[in-house]
Design a protein around this motif. Structure first.
Motif, short mmCIF file in Angstrom:
data_model
loop_
_atom_site.label_atom_id
_atom_site.label_comp_id
_atom_site.label_asym_id
_atom_site.label_seq_id
_atom_site.Cartn_x
_atom_site.Cartn_y
_atom_site.Cartn_z
N UNK A 138 0.83 -1.21 0.00
CA UNK A 138 0.00 0.00 0.00
C UNK A 138 0.86 1.26 0.00
N UNK A 139 0.42 2.26 -0.73
CA UNK A 139 1.15 3.52 -0.83
C UNK A 139 0.33 4.64 -0.19
N UNK A 140 1.00 5.72 0.23
CA UNK A 140 0.29 6.80 0.94
C UNK A 140 -0.85 7.42 0.16
N UNK A 141 -0.79 7.43 -1.17
CA UNK A 141 -1.84 8.10 -1.95
C UNK A 141 -3.07 7.22 -2.16
N UNK A 142 -3.10 6.02 -1.56
CA UNK A 142 -4.26 5.15 -1.70
C UNK A 142 -4.15 4.17 -2.84
#
Length: 883
Positions: A213-217
């Motif tokens: 998972x990445x911070x931007x969703x």
């Protein structure tokens, strides 16, 4: 890449000598594990996320998200997702981000409500007990079909590198498989072909996915998944394929090996152990294909079945499996099939006998390492270092699995067998070393009183107290005064000083026993914390339901209500009252009159004969000993149809008994939905027919039993003195003030007036064995100052008592008293002294009149002689109550 065969244990060797592994061979004292029920009454709990502050997020299948506040010891609903919860879909998974303390991210997996057939992996921000719905990020969608059941899986977990793993079920029609696996390639049958889902590299179902998972969703594809990142051979999110229903997943925090339980099919394909219907515990040391729908267990193959011609073809080669189905959109040449680590069928397992037999639902829990909990207060003992925990939803066990240094199976052993968790659904270890378990509860697809959250703590030094709540009542009208007692709480460390704190809503009260008045209707969660003077604490919870009064059911009679005699009658009247029901609903009354040939069946009859026909008491005990109750309830649909619905469907069908008996033994699917019924090949046909007859009796039209009348007592025989007549009555009210309907009942039992003295309920005597003529006699030695007591005995119309006694001692008096040992004297019998030369001599019958005494009494027989130096007085065999 070739497949190494699994390292197999010898048959029947669950428990092996572990000294060669350098491990402690003695498991820890079970009393050092303290379990606490933190919350109860959940509605299909599916998963949990333990937060850094030990709050626990629990998801329920129908969409509720609940938060257990560890500090306040309260459970509250924080949101309700709009989900599709048909078939096995719903809100299925939850996981907190490894960096939750900093980012407050929490992930959910659920079937999206509406007309789009997709399930979503989403992320939200959770701040305290507030889920920010505006923060939603939709990471991934899994297209599904909602026409047929089954298998949605949906578990979420992270590894120690921050990678998110998500399991998905094969989402394929599990019925109409004709005893084979679902590989139906006929036109229009693509929803019945697992080759289009789990064996399809371009489909996300029947897989374990792994993403970053990445911070931007959004998410990234980590290195080392099964297929290239460019998608040229299959979906790059796939880590494991070839799963049927990978229900619970864990990742070894050191080796990164992935473990999961895969729930197996019900087929009629002969296999190494019974049929090829294994549940599996799998281990993926690296990405791979794990066989389904072509292989199960130790790569045992399914024959290629042609659903058009009904003919079987050859099995595939596990080293070179090929997917030639017209429903396959991915690669045809699949990776070599990986065998399971542990597998077992519906019958007893020769290789892993501890797993039991019957219906199954295998699950994988965590791998424990002591050094990952260096300062944890409740860390498990080193005995469990490196062991994998597995557990069974249906069979309700937990096992600790020993692995060697390379991860090969060595042995398994029961873990906390005394815990008896009702359908364990999730198992995780918190950072303080405590084990959290989520219990799904007794009822499938329904709310259960025993569905809840448990915390299990281990203590090396000071042990936590064990908290226990005893209430004077748990349900009633508002206002309702309740006595709450912690008197049954205890501490295994002798000499510890205990303090007691009760939490009711926002109120905190202290004391070992308290009185509390609930002024308003509602469901109240009570929490008791028992603390010792060394910092240890135990917790117990209890629900109090205020707003509905249980019915009152009484049975009155003018005759004696304890005994029957030859040629007599019983007059009776059943009366029902309910405070909230304005009118008693006759349809909600159940009443019956039966004769049981043996009073040993009485307890089972009073607790289990819900349909009112006591002649099936023995059959009900047989039924309860099997796994049937895991899938069937009496009145409501669970994972299988209600027993009464089955009975109703087959009423009037001539071959119904034979048909049902065969179904019970062979299993099958399709008649009641999509979930297959497991076979019971070890069950004798005679027992299967008894169970079928019992089920068919549940909805047979019966004449309503009148609520008053006179009954002739003619079913007993002169030679059978152990039988009892039983009148039962029960009423289920309409519910009130948000509290569900309550059921209450009563019964009246008439037994033979010949009462064996050794059947006493209270006393301070021993029991002797001698002979009379050629028969053995079990008797009570009448020692001076000894007594026996029979509780709740009706003396109405009793005029005298007859005793069989043996003159073998100093002689003395049998005093007959009521209420207590020194209560009112209602009769006495003088027994002369004597000396029996052998056990056959000196037996005689003697009688004494009884003072007129009405009503039910606690009855005491006191053996006495004024000369206290005289010890042995006489022996007593039986008592006969005469009118």
């Amino acid at each position: 890449m070739l497949v190494a065969p699994p390292v197999l244990p010898p048959e029947g060797s669950d428990l092996l000598n572990l000294t060669t592994l350098g491990k402690t061979t003695s498991p820890p004292d079970s009393s050092r594990f303290t379990h606490m029920l933190l919350a109860q009454g959940l509605d299909e709990p599916m998963g949990m996320a333990i937060l850094p502050d030990f709050n626990v997020v629990i998801v329920e299948r129908k969409g509720a998200v609940k938060l257990y506040n560890a500090k306040e010891k309260l459970l509250k609903t924080i949101t309700q997702f709009d989900v599709y919860s048909g078939i096995e879909d719903g809100l299925l998974g939850v996981a907190a981000d490894p960096s939750f303390t900093e980012n407050h991210w929490i992930y959910f997996y659920y079937g999206l409500a509406g007309t789009r057939n997709v399930s979503q992996l989403t992320r939200y921000n959770l701040n305290g007990d507030q889920l920010d719905l505006r923060s939603k990020k939709n990471l991934l969608e899994v297209p599904t079909q909602r026409t047929y059941c089954c298998h949605s899986a949906g578990y979420l977990t992270f590894d120690s590198d921050g990678l998110l793993y998500m399991s998905t079920g094969d989402n394929t029609n599990a019925e109409e498989i004709e005893g084979h696996n679902p590989t139906d390639e006929r036109p229009g049958r693509q929803l019945s072909d697992d080759q289009g889902t789990t064996a399809n590299s371009n489909d996300l179902r029947g897989k374990i996915l792994r993403i970053k998972p990445l911070p931007d969703g959004t998410y990234a594809i980590p290195e080392g998944n099964l297929f290239p990142k460019d998608g040229s051979q299959g979906r790059p999110e796939v880590y494991v394929m070839g799963c049927r229903n990978p229900f619970r997943v864990s990742v070894d925090p050191k080796t990164k090996f992935v473990y999961w339980g895969d729930v197996g099919p019900d087929t009629m394909i002969p296999a190494e152990e019974g049929m090829l219907s294994y549940d599996e515990i799998n281990q993926a040391r690296k990405p791979g294909f794990f066989g389904y729908p072509y292989f199960l267990g130790n790569n045992e193959g399914f024959p290629k079945y042609d659903f058009e011609t009904k003919k079987e073809g050859p099995k595939q080669d596990p080293l070179r499996p090929v997917n030639n189905s017209p429903n396959n959109t991915g690669i045809k040449n699949l990776p070599p099939a990986q065998p399971a680590m542990i597998w077992y069928g519906k019958g007893a397992s020769k290789r892993w006998p501890l797993v039991g037999k019957g219906a199954a639902s295998a699950m994988a829990g965590p791998v424990y390492y002591s050094d990952l909990y260096p300062n944890a207060k409740y860390k498990l003992p080193d005995y469990y270092n490196g062991k994998l925990f597995i557990y069974e939803w249906v069979r309700k066990w937990i096992m600790a699995v020993t692995l060697d240094s390379e991860g090969n199976y060595v042995a398994m052993e029961p873990f906390l067998p005394h815990l008896k968790v009702m359908a364990p659904m999730d198992m995780q270890i918190a950072k303080d070393g405590a084990i959290y378990m989520l219990a799904y509860g007794t009822n499938w697809f329904a709310k259960s009183a025993d569905a809840g959250l448990l915390r299990i703590e281990y203590s090396e030094g000071n042990r936590n107290p064990v908290a226990s709540i005893v209430t004077s009542k748990t349900v009633g009208p508002a206002p309702m005064s309740v006595t709450l007692s912690a008197a049954n709480s205890h501490d295994y460390d002798k000499g510890d000083q205990l303090t007691y704190e009760w939490k009711i809503g926002t109120q905190k009260l202290k004391g070992k026993e308290i009185e509390y008045s609930f002024r308003k209707a509602g469901i109240y969660n009570i929490a008791l914390t028992v603390s010792d003077n060394h910092g240890g604490a135990g917790v117990a919870t209890q629900q109090i339901k205020v707003g509905n009064t249980p019915p009152v059911v009484s049975i009155s009679s003018n005759t004696n209500k304890s005994f029957y005699w030859d040629g007599t009658q019983l007059d009776y009247k059943i009366n029902i009252q309910d405070a909230e029901d304005k009118k008693i609903d006759a349809k909600k009354i159940s009443a019956s009159f039966n004769y049981l040939a043996s009073k040993s069946d009485l307890a089972a009859a009073l607790s289990g004969a819900n349909h009112g026909n006591m002649k099936f008491v023995a059959t009900e005990k047989l039924y309860a000993s099997l796994d049937c109750k895991a899938c069937h309830t009496m009145d409501t649909k669970s994972i299988g149809p209600a027993l009464k619905a089955i009975s109703k469907k087959y009423q009037g069908q001539d071959d119904a008994n034979e048909l049902l008996a065969t179904k019970i033994i062979k299993g099958g699917s399709g008649n009641w939905g999509t979930y297959p019924m497991p076979p019971h090949p070890d069950l004798p046909l005679k027992d299967a027919k008894e169970i079928a007859t019992y089920i068919l009796s549940l909805e047979k039209p019966e004449t309503a039993f009148p609520l008053s009348g006179t009954l002739n007592l003619r079913e007993h025989s002169d030679t059978q003195t152990d039988g009892v007549y039983v009148i039962q009555a029960a009423y289920t009210d309409q519910g009130a003030n948000g509290i569900e309907p309550l059921k209450a009942g009563n019964h009246l039992v008439l037994r033979n007036p010949l009462v064996q003295i050794e059947d006493y309920e209270e006393g301070n005597v021993s029991v002797g064995i001698g002979t009379l003529n050629t028969d053995f006699v079990t008797y009570v030695p009448g020692g001076n100052g000894k007594y026996v007591s029979f509780k709740k005995t009706d003396l109405t119309h009793i005029s005298k008592m007859r005793f069989r006694v043996q003159q073998d001692g100093e002689g003395g008096t049998i005093e007959i008293r009521v209420t207590r040992k020194d209560g009112a004297l209602v009769g006495k019998l003088q027994v002369p002294p004597g000396k029996a030369k052998d056990p056959k001599q000196g037996w005689l019958e003697m009688e004494t009149p009884i003072n007129p005494t009405n009503g039910v009494q606690d009855l005491y027989f006191i053996f006495t002689n004024p000369d206290k130096t005289k010890r042995g007085l006489f022996n007593v065999d039986w008592i006969y109550f005469e009118r």
